[in-house]
Design a protein around this motif. Structure first.
Motif, PDB file in Angstrom:
ATOM      1  N   GLN A   1     -13.044  -0.064  -2.979  1.00  0.00           N
ATOM      2  CA  GLN A   1     -13.138   1.386  -3.121  1.00  0.00           C
ATOM      3  C   GLN A   1     -12.136   1.852  -4.170  1.00  0.00           C
ATOM      4  OE1 GLN A   1     -12.795   3.550   0.570  1.00  0.00           O
ATOM      5  NE2 GLN A   1     -12.923   5.560  -0.390  1.00  0.00           N
ATOM      6  N   THR A   2     -12.499   2.911  -4.877  1.00  0.00           N
ATOM      7  CA  THR A   2     -11.620   3.553  -5.853  1.00  0.00           C
ATOM      8  C   THR A   2     -11.526   5.038  -5.528  1.00  0.00           C
ATOM      9  OG1 THR A   2     -12.288   1.986  -7.571  1.00  0.00           O
ATOM     10  CG2 THR A   2     -11.253   4.019  -8.301  1.00  0.00           C
TER      11      THR A   2
ATOM     12  N   ILE B   1      -5.163   0.657   3.971  1.00  0.00           N
ATOM     13  CA  ILE B   1      -4.481   1.877   3.543  1.00  0.00           C
ATOM     14  C   ILE B   1      -3.954   2.615   4.769  1.00  0.00           C
ATOM     15  CG2 ILE B   1      -4.761   4.130   2.452  1.00  0.00           C
ATOM     16  CD1 ILE B   1      -4.770   1.835   0.470  1.00  0.00           C
TER      17      ILE B   1
ATOM     18  N   GLN C   1       0.819  -1.210   0.000  1.00  0.00           N
ATOM     19  CA  GLN C   1       0.000   0.000   0.000  1.00  0.00           C
ATOM     20  C   GLN C   1       0.857   1.266   0.000  1.00  0.00           C
ATOM     21  OE1 GLN C   1      -0.572   2.235   2.755  1.00  0.00           O
ATOM     22  NE2 GLN C   1       0.857   1.227   4.131  1.00  0.00           N
TER      23      GLN C   1
ATOM     24  N   PRO D   1     -12.076   6.327   4.087  1.00  0.00           N
ATOM     25  CA  PRO D   1     -12.272   4.926   3.687  1.00  0.00           C
ATOM     26  C   PRO D   1     -13.741   4.535   3.836  1.00  0.00           C
ATOM     27  CG  PRO D   1     -11.272   5.052   5.867  1.00  0.00           C
ATOM     28  CD  PRO D   1     -11.284   6.452   5.334  1.00  0.00           C
TER      29      PRO D   1
ATOM     30  N   VAL E   1      -8.728  -0.472  -4.582  1.00  0.00           N
ATOM     31  CA  VAL E   1      -8.502  -1.450  -3.515  1.00  0.00           C
ATOM     32  C   VAL E   1      -9.384  -2.659  -3.773  1.00  0.00           C
ATOM     33  CG1 VAL E   1      -8.541  -1.904  -1.039  1.00  0.00           C
ATOM     34  CG2 VAL E   1      -7.978   0.387  -1.878  1.00  0.00           C
TER      35      VAL E   1
ATOM     36  N   VAL F   1     -10.780  -1.218   3.812  1.00  0.00           N
ATOM     37  CA  VAL F   1      -9.958  -0.173   3.203  1.00  0.00           C
ATOM     38  C   VAL F   1      -9.237   0.625   4.283  1.00  0.00           C
ATOM     39  CG1 VAL F   1      -9.994   1.935   1.807  1.00  0.00           C
ATOM     40  CG2 VAL F   1     -11.418  -0.018   1.163  1.00  0.00           C
TER      41      VAL F   1
ATOM     42  N   GLU G   1      -8.038  10.462  -0.766  1.00  0.00           N
ATOM     43  CA  GLU G   1      -9.450  10.136  -0.570  1.00  0.00           C
ATOM     44  C   GLU G   1      -9.589   8.826   0.207  1.00  0.00           C
ATOM     45  OE1 GLU G   1     -11.478  12.236  -4.529  1.00  0.00           O
ATOM     46  OE2 GLU G   1     -10.927  10.110  -4.553  1.00  0.00           O
ATOM     47  N   LEU G   2      -8.778   7.842  -0.151  1.00  0.00           N
ATOM     48  CA  LEU G   2      -8.841   6.562   0.542  1.00  0.00           C
ATOM     49  C   LEU G   2      -8.316   6.675   1.970  1.00  0.00           C
ATOM     50  CD1 LEU G   2      -9.492   5.570  -2.306  1.00  0.00           C
ATOM     51  CD2 LEU G   2      -7.946   3.648  -1.923  1.00  0.00           C
ATOM     52  N   TYR G   3      -7.298   7.489   2.153  1.00  0.00           N
ATOM     53  CA  TYR G   3      -6.722   7.660   3.490  1.00  0.00           C
ATOM     54  C   TYR G   3      -7.687   8.413   4.411  1.00  0.00           C
ATOM     55  CZ  TYR G   3      -3.501   9.215   7.164  1.00  0.00           C
ATOM     56  OH  TYR G   3      -2.910   9.471   8.369  1.00  0.00           O
TER      57      TYR G   3
END
Length: 359
Positions: free
Chosen positions: A214-215, A234, A194, A225, A206, A230, A220-222
């Protein structure tokens, strides 16, 4: 360069389905990383784009043209593997130009393209050496150069840095990203790391158990989530996950009997049910202000120079704390922990889905 449209793609081996209806659009010139644990389906999906695996259902299109039944050589794709796949009896020059030779390109044009790629990759002084005389990082550059000389529509990378040591991985991450910024070729990159995904990608996908969890962009992911998976995947070290019951009054009750006051940040959606409270190690402070997490007993201290990772027992369970104040800590110390309410994440204990919070 090329855009990619993946629509409800599935992959089955006999009765076993391993890719479950993945849909994904990749824009022209984008650097997208497929990330997830071993066995999540990321490499299988990459190989279906490349034509190395058949597609059981759904379709893959490049620039609007469906490529499901095109052989790999007709897709104008260059792939870089984990194993480098270099011919040991050929020089670097011949390895890099071999695919062009097979395609019938004139020798003078091959030399021109190889020289340009070698200059970009700092391989010009190694062109007459053979792979056995190169380091791991140099061999990976040769594999990348072999892809670059073809000037393909699409680059595919399958865990290309896994065989390198830690220092070389950091160096090659930077070089691959710089190459993408220079050539702007659409790139799909597979990794289980990651940190690679966060540092290199325009957008991360992910994957988990053959599904897309999730995309989004790395931040954004951090920051947001959408699932517990996720959130825990991440970020390094991974997010602390604390299971308990959130009362209607916003008191988070833990199995050990501890209580955390979340009345200011807990939404109506999260109240009155069993939840998972997430908090990243870097968002926990030793001392200071915010929501109290009680006193923690330090079990292990891992200093790395710029930061210190603490393994602690707090609120009745083990947790990680990442401290960047350069304070001195010792095993068996007892320290107070605090966290800001804005940094808490709420997840449904049964589904793992994200729950909203106030603010």
């Amino acid at each position: 360069m090329a855009s990619i449209e993946i629509q409800d793609v599935r992959k089955s081996y006999a009765s076993l389905e391993v890719i479950h209806g993945v849909s994904l659009d990749i824009e022209d010139g984008e650097f997208v990383i497929l990330v997830g644990p071993s066995g999540c389906g990321k490499t299988t999906l990459l190989r279906m784009i490349a034509g190395l695996e058949s597609i059981s259902k759904g379709q893959v299109a490049i620039d609007g043209s469906v490529i499901n039944h095109l052989p790999p050589r007709a897709r104008d794709i260059a792939m870089v593997f984990q194993s480098y796949a270099l011919y040991p009896h050929m020089t670097v020059r011949k390895n890099m130009g071999f695919s062009l030779k097979l395609a019938g390109v004139k020798p003078r044009e091959i030399d021109e393209k190889v020289n340009v790629a070698a200059d970009v990759l700092d391989l010009s002084h190694l062109l007459e050496r053979k792979p056995g005389q190169l380091s791991g990082g140099q061999r990976q550059r040769v594999a990348m150069g072999r892809a670059i000389v073809r000037n393909p529509k699409l680059f595919l990378f399958d865990e290309p840095l896994s065989n390198l040591d830690a220092k070389l991985r950091v160096q090659m991450r930077s070089e691959i990203k710089e190459l993408h910024q220079r050539f702007k070729t659409t790139t799909v990159y597979v990794t289980h790391d990651q940190v690679e995904a966060m540092t290199m990608a325009d957008r991360i996908v992910v994957m988990n158990n053959g599904h897309v969890e999730q995309t989004g962009t790395p931040m954004e992911l951090y920051d947001n989530p959408l699932t517990r998976f996720v959130a825990s995947f991440i970020g390094s070290p991974s997010m602390n996950m604390i299971e308990g019951h959130l009362s209607e009054q916003g008191q988070f009750e833990l199995p050990a009997g501890n209580t955390i006051d979340l009345s200011e940040v807990a939404s109506d959606e999260a109240r009155g049910q069993k939840i998972i409270l997430g908090i990243r190690p870097e968002h926990i402070c030793v001392g200071g202000q915010g929501t109290s997490l009680g006193n923690a007993h330090i079990r292990v201290v891992e200093p790395t120079g710029s930061e210190t990772l603490l393994f602690v027992d707090a609120i009745g369970q083990p947790m990680h704390v990442l401290d960047r104040t350069r304070s001195t800590f010792n095993a068996h110390d007892v320290v107070p922990l605090f966290a800001a309410g804005k940094d808490f994440h709420f997840f449904d204990a049964e589904t793992g889905g994200r729950l909203s919070k106030n603010g």
